[in-house]
Each structure stands twice: as C-alpha cells, then as structure tokens.
Design an enzyme around this catalytic site. Structure first.
Site, PDB file in Angstrom:
ATOM      1  N   CYS A 107       5.088   0.927   5.188  1.00 41.27           N
ATOM      2  CA  CYS A 107       3.943   0.787   5.598  1.00 41.27           C
ATOM      3  C   CYS A 107       3.052   1.197   4.541  1.00 41.27           C
ATOM      4  O   CYS A 107       3.561   1.378   3.385  1.00 41.27           O
ATOM      5  CB  CYS A 107       3.882   2.072   6.868  1.00 41.27           C
ATOM      6  SG  CYS A 107       3.786   3.657   6.079  1.00 41.27           S
ATOM      7  N   HIS A 134       8.768   9.262   6.862  1.00 34.57           N
ATOM      8  CA  HIS A 134       9.499   7.921   7.111  1.00 34.57           C
ATOM      9  C   HIS A 134      10.493   7.805   6.143  1.00 34.57           C
ATOM     10  O   HIS A 134      10.895   8.692   5.261  1.00 34.57           O
ATOM     11  CB  HIS A 134       8.560   6.880   6.430  1.00 34.57           C
ATOM     12  CG  HIS A 134       7.197   6.889   7.425  1.00 34.57           C
ATOM     13  ND1 HIS A 134       6.373   5.613   7.342  1.00 34.57           N
ATOM     14  CD2 HIS A 134       6.668   7.586   8.276  1.00 34.57           C
ATOM     15  CE1 HIS A 134       5.391   6.085   8.225  1.00 34.57           C
ATOM     16  NE2 HIS A 134       5.515   7.068   8.936  1.00 34.57           N
ATOM     17  N   CYS A 166       3.811   4.495   2.603  1.00 40.37           N
ATOM     18  CA  CYS A 166       5.155   4.257   1.856  1.00 40.37           C
ATOM     19  C   CYS A 166       4.951   3.502   0.749  1.00 40.37           C
ATOM     20  O   CYS A 166       5.540   3.479  -0.439  1.00 40.37           O
ATOM     21  CB  CYS A 166       6.244   3.989   2.704  1.00 40.37           C
ATOM     22  SG  CYS A 166       6.620   5.266   3.984  1.00 40.37           S
ATOM     23  N   GLU A 179      11.644   5.759   3.684  1.00 38.48           N
ATOM     24  CA  GLU A 179      11.429   5.700   2.304  1.00 38.48           C
ATOM     25  C   GLU A 179      11.101   6.859   1.767  1.00 38.48           C
ATOM     26  O   GLU A 179      11.485   7.380   0.562  1.00 38.48           O
ATOM     27  CB  GLU A 179      10.280   4.681   2.206  1.00 38.48           C
ATOM     28  CG  GLU A 179      10.642   3.114   2.612  1.00 38.48           C
ATOM     29  CD  GLU A 179       9.996   3.088   4.387  1.00 38.48           C
ATOM     30  OE1 GLU A 179       9.881   1.821   4.473  1.00 38.48           O
ATOM     31  OE2 GLU A 179       9.847   4.173   4.843  1.00 38.48           O
TER      32      GLU A 179
END
Length: 158
Positions: free
Chosen positions: A82, A52, A85, A54
C-alpha cells in the site's frame, strides 16, 4: 533463493495470518540468497493499523541490524504494498521488490494512480527499487478470494 521459493514462503505466512484472523498477506526480506526477516499481517491481532506484512518484516530487519538502511535486500510480498508500505520501502532503500498479486484497491503503491513505490522523487527517495510483479499471482489472489477481499464497492472508487 529464487523468486518462486521466496514467494511461496510469503504465501505460507499469508495463510497463517488468515487463519489467525488477520488479512492474508505475508512478506519476507532476502539478502545474500537467504531469508533474513519475515512478516505477516497482524493488523487485527495486534490492533495496530501499521502492522502490515511488509512493515513487520522491515521492523524485524532494522532492529536486528540496528540500521534504517536495507539497500542490499529484496522484499517479497504476497500482495502489492500500500502507500504506507511503499513509503517505508523507499525510506529504508530496499533495492528490489517482488509482488505476488496486485492491489484490488486504488491505494496500491505500484499500480495505482499514485505509484509511490516507483515515483520519481528527487532528494530523499531518489532511488526507486526495481519492481517485479505477478510472481505466483494466482496463488496470492486465491487467498484474497478466500478472505472475501474483492475490493471496495464501485461507489467508493469515484
């Protein structure tokens, strides 16, 4: 660097991700007024479900600094982190998180029924970051619309 400039860079990274076949998310880590690390979603191109935006930016910063403590940083992200993360953000002690668009799924780390980003967790994750949401949200949401990210069908939400 102000919130709008940093989020503008997140949106640029999200566009690159989308153009390369990934999900339209970008993220930057800022310290002392300058971008220190960047990440864009690479889940599809790396075949890595943890890639992801992040986590990509956090990995880059941790490796560069040789530490798991990013307490002096602000994380900017075009989409709400999410749960995965959000947990990573808490683990590395990021002080501030600035979010563009909120999650369209029930798994957002800030706005869902399980707000892991700000949940009071005694001990290991006791320092929740300051969260600012909605910076350039329309622009961030437009990328999600372009990618067809409408969220799960209502039956999956039950």
């Amino acid at each position: 660097m102000d919130d709008v400039k940093a989020m503008t860079r997140c949106i640029e990274l999200a566009r690159v991700a989308l153009d390369l076949g990934d999900h339209p998310f970008g993220s930057v880590l800022v310290r002392d007024g300058a971008i220190f690390a960047e990440g864009r979603n690479q889940v599809n191109t790396k075949l890595d479900p943890t890639a992801h935006a992040e986590t990509q930016a956090i990995r880059e910063a941790c490796k560069a600094l040789e530490t798991l403590d990013l307490s002096g940083f602000t994380l900017y992200t075009s989409g709400e982190p999410c749960w995965m993360c959000a947990t990573v953000i808490r683990q590395v002690r990021i002080a501030r998180v600035v979010i563009g668009g909120l999650s369209r799924w029930p798994t957002g780390g800030y706005s869902s029924g399980h707000p892991l980003l700000t949940l009071d967790v005694p001990g290991r994750y006791e320092l929740a970051p300051e969260v600012v949401a909605g910076v350039l949200a329309d622009e961030c949401n437009a990328l999600l619309d372009q990618a067809g990210w409408s969220g799960p069908p209502p039956a999956q939400l039950a």
